[in-house]
Design a protein around this motif. Structure first.
Motif, PDB file in Angstrom:
ATOM      1  N   ASP A  80       0.861  -1.185   0.000  1.00 16.01           N
ATOM      2  CA  ASP A  80       0.000   0.000   0.000  1.00 16.01           C
ATOM      3  C   ASP A  80       0.899   1.236   0.000  1.00 16.01           C
ATOM      4  OD1 ASP A  80      -1.757   2.069   0.446  1.00 16.01           O
ATOM      5  OD2 ASP A  80      -2.493   1.343   2.380  1.00 16.01           O
ATOM      6  N   TYR A  82       0.333   4.159   0.562  1.00 17.13           N
ATOM      7  CA  TYR A  82      -0.043   5.169   1.555  1.00 17.13           C
ATOM      8  C   TYR A  82       0.207   4.704   2.986  1.00 17.13           C
ATOM      9  CZ  TYR A  82      -2.427   6.634  -2.682  1.00 17.13           C
ATOM     10  OH  TYR A  82      -2.708   6.980  -3.982  1.00 17.13           O
ATOM     11  N   SER A  83       0.720   3.490   3.153  1.00 17.90           N
ATOM     12  CA  SER A  83       1.037   2.969   4.484  1.00 17.90           C
ATOM     13  C   SER A  83       2.542   2.742   4.566  1.00 17.90           C
ATOM     14  CB  SER A  83       0.297   1.647   4.737  1.00 17.90           C
ATOM     15  OG  SER A  83      -1.100   1.837   4.745  1.00 17.90           O
ATOM     16  N   SER A 325      -9.030   6.794   0.205  1.00 22.21           N
ATOM     17  CA  SER A 325      -8.672   6.110   1.447  1.00 22.21           C
ATOM     18  C   SER A 325      -8.227   7.111   2.503  1.00 22.21           C
ATOM     19  CB  SER A 325      -7.561   5.083   1.204  1.00 22.21           C
ATOM     20  OG  SER A 325      -6.412   5.697   0.655  1.00 22.21           O
ATOM     21  N   GLN A 327      -5.836   7.735   5.983  1.00 26.96           N
ATOM     22  CA  GLN A 327      -4.676   7.255   6.729  1.00 26.96           C
ATOM     23  C   GLN A 327      -4.632   7.888   8.124  1.00 26.96           C
ATOM     24  OE1 GLN A 327      -4.306   8.126   3.308  1.00 26.96           O
ATOM     25  NE2 GLN A 327      -4.425   5.927   2.957  1.00 26.96           N
ATOM     26  N   THR A 345      -3.302   2.981   6.365  1.00 26.88           N
ATOM     27  CA  THR A 345      -4.641   3.126   5.806  1.00 26.88           C
ATOM     28  C   THR A 345      -5.632   2.428   6.729  1.00 26.88           C
ATOM     29  OG1 THR A 345      -3.814   3.203   3.530  1.00 26.88           O
ATOM     30  CG2 THR A 345      -6.130   2.621   3.833  1.00 26.88           C
TER      31      THR A 345
END
Length: 429
Positions: A80, A82-83, A325, A327, A345
């Protein structure tokens, strides 16, 4: 194509996010977490760290290095983008940007450095910054920092050299577009990030440029909106093009300025589905146009989807990016902030009518695209060498600027032609 790295606005800051009450809650969470994870895995990680520390014969690694590597490995396994793991230094900077909208010890530029290049391209110069006062312009190239050449240096190295304490100096050697090289001595200062500004255009049309949802941007947007009305604005354009997002709270607050209808956005996590309503004090008296493009993401998509769903605004431009999404940043240890945090996320967000945004984006009512052939023509003119690719990038920036102006003018022309009768665009919604 050469790999390149984007340098963000230069800063240096060390602050603490949170308070004692939050720290106490975090400690409780840590105890709860340890009971949910099979302890044998934790012991195995500790055993591997100990083996590496005591037996590895090449480059010595500290316990902190190994700890961070283990966390990064877990985060990368999620696949991911975003993580990820956030170091203490990056966490401090992140908090300062999103809470205060400012950086300390910077010069006020957005820059780009190609990995194998010996220079940095100036992409943007902030208004009122030391860089602007020194005469830096978009397309200039920084070739030396304090007489140090940049060949072989990574982006992070360049940032570390340029940033520093407030009221200290850094000397830049700058190659202008005509090939001449000048030296400028810049005094580092606190950089205020101006994420929103407004102005009056032709025919009583006001525009609000919103670059990011951070640093109390909703409060500033409300004031600019009020000022534009006082100056006679009969129509408002909210420009969210290339706005990458920011905090959920600011996106909800900005949406609430323009609509009182609920919901603003729906957040769906593993445990629950949460509905966020308007914060009130909304003004629906002036026709609204929202400009979007493929660079409009996250918070921008919350606002665009909300105002479209409630038939409050006409969306013009291009389909948005499609990042639906949410976070959260969670400190790894409340007792030891040097261990950093993880950005994870935790939920996805949906439009007011359960519209899926993640991976799909938000479609405009009226498509006003950018001409990609113009950029392709520029690329065809340039050779594939790094030096020429840098020149291509500078020309591409100029081309994109020109096309964004064309998009804006098209939106203005549409507003003038329909004379506020926006209902025709809502038919079939």
């Amino acid at each position: 194509m050469k790999r390149f790295l984007l340098l963000s606005l230069l800063f240096s800051s060390f602050i603490t996010c949170g308070n004692k009450k939050e720290a106490k809650t975090s400690s409780s969470s840590e105890r709860h977490l340890s009971s949910d994870v099979d302890f044998k895995y934790i012991l195995s990680i500790a055993k591997v760290m100990n083996t590496i520390k005591n037996s590895y014969v090449k480059e010595e690694k500290s316990e902190k290095d190994l700890f961070e590597a283990a966390i990064k490995g877990m985060m990368s396994s999620l696949s991911d983008p975003y993580s990820y793991y956030v170091s203490r230094e990056d966490l401090d900077s992140m908090c300062k940007e999103y809470i205060e909208g400012s950086f300390d010890g910077g010069i006020g530029v957005l820059m780009l450095k190609f990995t194998d290049s010996d220079s940095i391209i100036v992409v943007e110069v902030l208004q009122g910054s030391p860089a602007e006062k020194a005469g830096l312009k978009r397309g200039d190239k920084i070739v030396k920092i304090d007489n140090q050449t940049l060949e072989g240096k990574k982006s992070k190295d360049c940032v570390e050299i340029i940033k520093g304490k407030e009221n200290t100096y850094v000397t830049l050697s700058i190659r202008k577009k005509d090939g001449s090289v000048t030296k400028s001595k810049l005094r580092r200062s606190k950089i205020e990030i101006d994420n929103v500004k407004g102005e009056m255009l032709e025919d009583n049309i006001g525009i609000i440029y919103l670059n990011k949802f951070s640093g109390k941007v909703a409060e500033k947007t409300r004031k600019i909106f009020s000022d534009l009305k006082k100056n006679g604005a009969a129509y408002i354009i909210l420009d969210l093009r290339d706005n990458p997002g920011g905090t959920l709270e600011e996106a909800i607050a900005v949406s609430s300025i323009f609509t009182k209808k609920d919901p603003i956005v729906i957040q769906e996590s593993k445990e629950e589905k949460k509905v966020f309503g308007s914060l009130g004090e909304s003004d629906e008296s002036i026709p609204l146009v929202v400009l979007i493009n493929n660079g409009s993401a996250s918070g921008s998509e919350i606002v665009a989807a909300c105002l479209k769903s409630h038939k409050r605004a006409i969306l013009m431009g291009e389909k948005t990016y499609g990042k639906g999404s949410v976070q959260a940043v969670a400190p790894i240890s409340s007792e030891d902030p040097d261990k950093g945090a993880i950005k994870l996320t935790i939920a996805k967000f949906l439009g007011p009518k359960d519209e899926i945004i993640d991976g799909k984006g938000v479609e405009p009512h009226i498509c006003i695209g950018q001409d990609s052939s113009a950029i392709s023509a520029i690329l065809d003119e340039e050779a594939k060498s790094l030096r020429h690719f840098e020149n291509f990038y500078i020309k591409m920036l100029e081309s994109v600027d020109k096309q964004k102006k064309t998009q804006l003018q098209s939106a203005i022309n549409i507003i003038k032609s329909v004379k506020g009768k926006f209902d025709i665009f809502f038919e079939g919604d």
